[in-house]
Design a protein around this motif. Structure first.
Motif, PDB file in Angstrom:
ATOM      1  N   TYR A 127       0.847  -1.204   0.000  1.00  0.00           N
ATOM      2  CA  TYR A 127       0.000   0.000   0.000  1.00  0.00           C
ATOM      3  C   TYR A 127       0.880   1.250   0.000  1.00  0.00           C
ATOM      4  N   LYS A 128       0.640   2.122  -0.963  1.00  0.00           N
ATOM      5  CA  LYS A 128       1.451   3.354  -1.062  1.00  0.00           C
ATOM      6  C   LYS A 128       0.835   4.464  -0.203  1.00  0.00           C
ATOM      7  N   GLU A 129      -0.469   4.368   0.023  1.00  0.00           N
ATOM      8  CA  GLU A 129      -1.120   5.284   0.970  1.00  0.00           C
ATOM      9  C   GLU A 129      -2.222   4.522   1.702  1.00  0.00           C
ATOM     10  N   ASP A 130      -2.700   5.100   2.800  1.00  0.00           N
ATOM     11  CA  ASP A 130      -3.778   4.440   3.531  1.00  0.00           C
ATOM     12  C   ASP A 130      -5.051   4.438   2.683  1.00  0.00           C
ATOM     13  N   GLU A 131      -5.856   3.419   2.879  1.00  0.00           N
ATOM     14  CA  GLU A 131      -7.161   3.369   2.223  1.00  0.00           C
ATOM     15  C   GLU A 131      -8.182   2.951   3.279  1.00  0.00           C
ATOM     16  N   VAL A 132      -9.237   3.746   3.409  1.00  0.00           N
ATOM     17  CA  VAL A 132     -10.243   3.451   4.433  1.00  0.00           C
ATOM     18  C   VAL A 132     -11.617   3.375   3.777  1.00  0.00           C
ATOM     19  N   ILE A 133     -12.266   2.230   3.892  1.00  0.00           N
ATOM     20  CA  ILE A 133     -13.597   2.062   3.283  1.00  0.00           C
ATOM     21  C   ILE A 133     -14.599   1.776   4.405  1.00  0.00           C
ATOM     22  N   ILE A 134     -15.519   2.725   4.599  1.00  0.00           N
ATOM     23  CA  ILE A 134     -16.519   2.584   5.666  1.00  0.00           C
ATOM     24  C   ILE A 134     -17.887   2.357   5.032  1.00  0.00           C
ATOM     25  N   LYS A 162     -10.357  10.690  10.718  1.00  0.00           N
ATOM     26  CA  LYS A 162     -10.135  10.277  12.108  1.00  0.00           C
ATOM     27  C   LYS A 162      -9.564   8.861  12.162  1.00  0.00           C
ATOM     28  N   ALA A 163      -9.952   8.051  11.172  1.00  0.00           N
ATOM     29  CA  ALA A 163      -9.448   6.667  11.136  1.00  0.00           C
ATOM     30  C   ALA A 163      -7.942   6.659  10.880  1.00  0.00           C
ATOM     31  N   VAL A 164      -7.495   7.523   9.962  1.00  0.00           N
ATOM     32  CA  VAL A 164      -6.051   7.583   9.658  1.00  0.00           C
ATOM     33  C   VAL A 164      -5.280   8.092  10.878  1.00  0.00           C
ATOM     34  N   LYS A 165      -5.833   9.078  11.545  1.00  0.00           N
ATOM     35  CA  LYS A 165      -5.210   9.597  12.779  1.00  0.00           C
ATOM     36  C   LYS A 165      -5.049   8.470  13.802  1.00  0.00           C
ATOM     37  N   HIS A 166      -6.072   7.626  13.846  1.00  0.00           N
ATOM     38  CA  HIS A 166      -6.041   6.517  14.797  1.00  0.00           C
ATOM     39  C   HIS A 166      -4.995   5.468  14.380  1.00  0.00           C
ATOM     40  N   LEU A 167      -4.914   5.220  13.069  1.00  0.00           N
ATOM     41  CA  LEU A 167      -3.881   4.297  12.578  1.00  0.00           C
ATOM     42  C   LEU A 167      -2.495   4.830  12.957  1.00  0.00           C
ATOM     43  N   ASP A 168      -2.333   6.168  12.877  1.00  0.00           N
ATOM     44  CA  ASP A 168      -1.037   6.777  13.222  1.00  0.00           C
ATOM     45  C   ASP A 168      -0.662   6.496  14.678  1.00  0.00           C
ATOM     46  N   ALA A 177     -13.436  -1.508  17.318  1.00  0.00           N
ATOM     47  CA  ALA A 177     -13.056  -2.542  16.343  1.00  0.00           C
ATOM     48  C   ALA A 177     -11.759  -2.153  15.629  1.00  0.00           C
ATOM     49  N   LEU A 178     -11.646  -0.873  15.271  1.00  0.00           N
ATOM     50  CA  LEU A 178     -10.428  -0.420  14.576  1.00  0.00           C
ATOM     51  C   LEU A 178      -9.199  -0.596  15.480  1.00  0.00           C
ATOM     52  N   THR A 179      -9.355  -0.242  16.751  1.00  0.00           N
ATOM     53  CA  THR A 179      -8.224  -0.364  17.684  1.00  0.00           C
ATOM     54  C   THR A 179      -7.766  -1.813  17.791  1.00  0.00           C
ATOM     55  N   MET A 180      -8.715  -2.707  18.003  1.00  0.00           N
ATOM     56  CA  MET A 180      -8.339  -4.104  18.216  1.00  0.00           C
ATOM     57  C   MET A 180      -7.749  -4.725  16.945  1.00  0.00           C
ATOM     58  N   ALA A 181      -8.385  -4.463  15.795  1.00  0.00           N
ATOM     59  CA  ALA A 181      -7.896  -5.053  14.543  1.00  0.00           C
ATOM     60  C   ALA A 181      -6.527  -4.468  14.175  1.00  0.00           C
ATOM     61  N   ALA A 182      -6.387  -3.140  14.289  1.00  0.00           N
ATOM     62  CA  ALA A 182      -5.126  -2.503  13.878  1.00  0.00           C
ATOM     63  C   ALA A 182      -3.984  -2.887  14.815  1.00  0.00           C
ATOM     64  N   ALA A 183      -4.260  -2.947  16.117  1.00  0.00           N
ATOM     65  CA  ALA A 183      -3.201  -3.308  17.079  1.00  0.00           C
ATOM     66  C   ALA A 183      -2.694  -4.712  16.773  1.00  0.00           C
ATOM     67  N   ASN A 184      -3.628  -5.630  16.525  1.00  0.00           N
ATOM     68  CA  ASN A 184      -3.230  -7.011  16.245  1.00  0.00           C
ATOM     69  C   ASN A 184      -2.482  -7.110  14.908  1.00  0.00           C
ATOM     70  N   GLN A 206      -9.014   7.368  22.600  1.00  0.00           N
ATOM     71  CA  GLN A 206      -8.472   8.519  21.871  1.00  0.00           C
ATOM     72  C   GLN A 206      -9.070   8.671  20.471  1.00  0.00           C
ATOM     73  N   GLY A 207      -9.778   7.621  20.000  1.00  0.00           N
ATOM     74  CA  GLY A 207     -10.485   7.726  18.720  1.00  0.00           C
ATOM     75  C   GLY A 207     -11.857   8.333  18.934  1.00  0.00           C
ATOM     76  N   SER A 208     -12.577   7.798  19.924  1.00  0.00           N
ATOM     77  CA  SER A 208     -13.885   8.318  20.313  1.00  0.00           C
ATOM     78  C   SER A 208     -14.048   7.904  21.770  1.00  0.00           C
ATOM     79  N   GLY A 209     -14.353   8.865  22.639  1.00  0.00           N
ATOM     80  CA  GLY A 209     -14.358   8.559  24.077  1.00  0.00           C
ATOM     81  C   GLY A 209     -15.119   7.292  24.416  1.00  0.00           C
ATOM     82  N   SER A 210     -16.370   7.221  23.959  1.00  0.00           N
ATOM     83  CA  SER A 210     -17.220   6.093  24.340  1.00  0.00           C
ATOM     84  C   SER A 210     -16.709   4.761  23.789  1.00  0.00           C
ATOM     85  N   ALA A 211     -15.776   4.781  22.828  1.00  0.00           N
ATOM     86  CA  ALA A 211     -15.224   3.539  22.268  1.00  0.00           C
ATOM     87  C   ALA A 211     -14.461   2.748  23.329  1.00  0.00           C
TER      88      ALA A 211
END
Ligand code: PMV
Length: 325
Positions: A51-58, A69-75, A110-117, A134-139
């Motif tokens: 991957y040359k850049e991030d790709e996010v499909i919601i 916000k998803a890319v910020k979280h990936l960072d 879900a993003l935190t758990m999948a990306a961390a793993n 840090q992505g969304s408080g209630s998360a």
């Protein structure tokens, strides 16, 4: 590596409204919630040199990378893992997005758990909750199981959620009642910033510790009547802060108000049901499992009710082997 996680949305009985640290998302007060069985986000993340850049499909739609916000979280995850590899993210919600049903809670959990793993990190539940926050408080409350408390904390390491009772502890049911498919006009993150402008915010702040304590006591006793009264009053108090902020925030629509009024009527008629509402028009009706059919029958008679989602208490985020791409 590629990883996939499923995370539930959650309903707050004692709400998080207002932050004492904007960047770290430290809340002004602690909160209590329940993970929801039928409202989940599934997310697959793959970090790869291809991957040359991030790709996010919601929900089948490609996200703008600028300001994502998803890319910020990936960072955050990349920084923690010491990598710079780009990622592909595919994420699907099985319930409406952006109508106040907390898709950001399940989404960032879900993003935190999948990306961390996928980044090769082996993190504890507490560490995952801190990152999800840090992505969304209630998360942060969608990582642990069942009935959950978010400890407000005074720094990033002390502000995380933990389970207070497992999902099978008490079979109370959250009948989510969708009254309109329109998206909310003010995003939650923008609304949160206005909380302190309400003249009543300091009063709310002064009694939140006691409210959290009382809610935990009522959960421990399984006192449904007192619990229901508390959470309904709490939802109204949070909305009183919204209504009296500058500018004011009005998330309700006529359908929301109609259900609020009907809830009181049904109670008078012997159906013990209580409402709670977040930032949107859709309304959560809390009943004991023995009353679900009766409540559903009432709701099905209302033509403005678009959808009903019957949720039991559920486990928190978990990894699965079936990937979305
Ligand atoms: O986590 P956020 O920024 O989406 O805020 C959630 C706010 C409420 O849903 C209104 C309350 C809560 O505690 O879930």
């Amino acid at each position: 590596m590629k990883s996939t996680a499923v995370a539930p949305s959650n309903i707050a009985f004692i709400k998080y409204w207002g932050k004492k640290d904007e960047v770290l998302r430290l809340p002004e007060n602690g909160s209590i919630s329940m993970c929801l069985s039928e409202m989940t986000t599934t997310t697959t993340v793959e970090f790869s040199e291809k991957y040359k850049e991030d790709e996010v499909i919601i929900n089948n739609q490609k996200e703008e990378l600028e300001g994502s916000k998803a890319v910020k979280h990936l960072d955050l995850i990349r920084k923690r893992a010491g990598i710079t590899t780009k990622a592909k993210v595919v994420t699907n919600n099985n319930f409406p997005t952006g109508t106040g049903l907390s898709s950001s809670a399940s989404g960032f959990a879900a993003l935190t758990m999948a990306a961390a793993n996928a980044a090769g990190l082996k993190l504890s539940e507490k560490e995952l909750s801190i990152i999800a926050r840090q992505g969304s408080g209630s998360a942060c409350r969608s990582i642990p199981n069942g009935f959950v408390e978010w400890l407000d904390g005074d720094n990033s390491n002390t502000s995380y959620a933990q389970s207070i009772h497992p999902s099978e502890y008490w079979d109370i049911v959250d009948v989510v009642t969708v009254v309109s498919t329109g998206k909310k006009d003010v995003p939650t993150s923008a609304g949160q910033k206005l909380a302190v402008s309400s003249p009543f915010f300091q009063i709310r702040k002064s009694h939140m510790k006691n409210k959290v304590k009382l809610c935990k006591e009522l959960l421990a006793k399984k006192d449904f009547t007192k619990f229901g009264e508390l959470i309904e009053a709490e939802a109204l108090e949070m909305h009183a802060i919204m209504l009296t902020s500058t500018p004011s925030l009005i998330y309700w629509t006529p359908g929301t108000l109609q259900i609020m009024k009907l809830t009181k009527k049904w109670r008078q008629e012997g159906l013990e049901v209580y409402f709670t509402i977040n930032t949107g028009q859709d309304i959560h009706l809390i009943v004991q499992s023995t009353d679900v059919d009766k409540l559903q029958k009432e709701l099905k008679e209302l033509d403005f009710v678009k959808n009903i989602i019957v949720n039991h208490s559920a486990k928190g985020a978990y990894l699965i082997q079936k990937h979305l791409f």
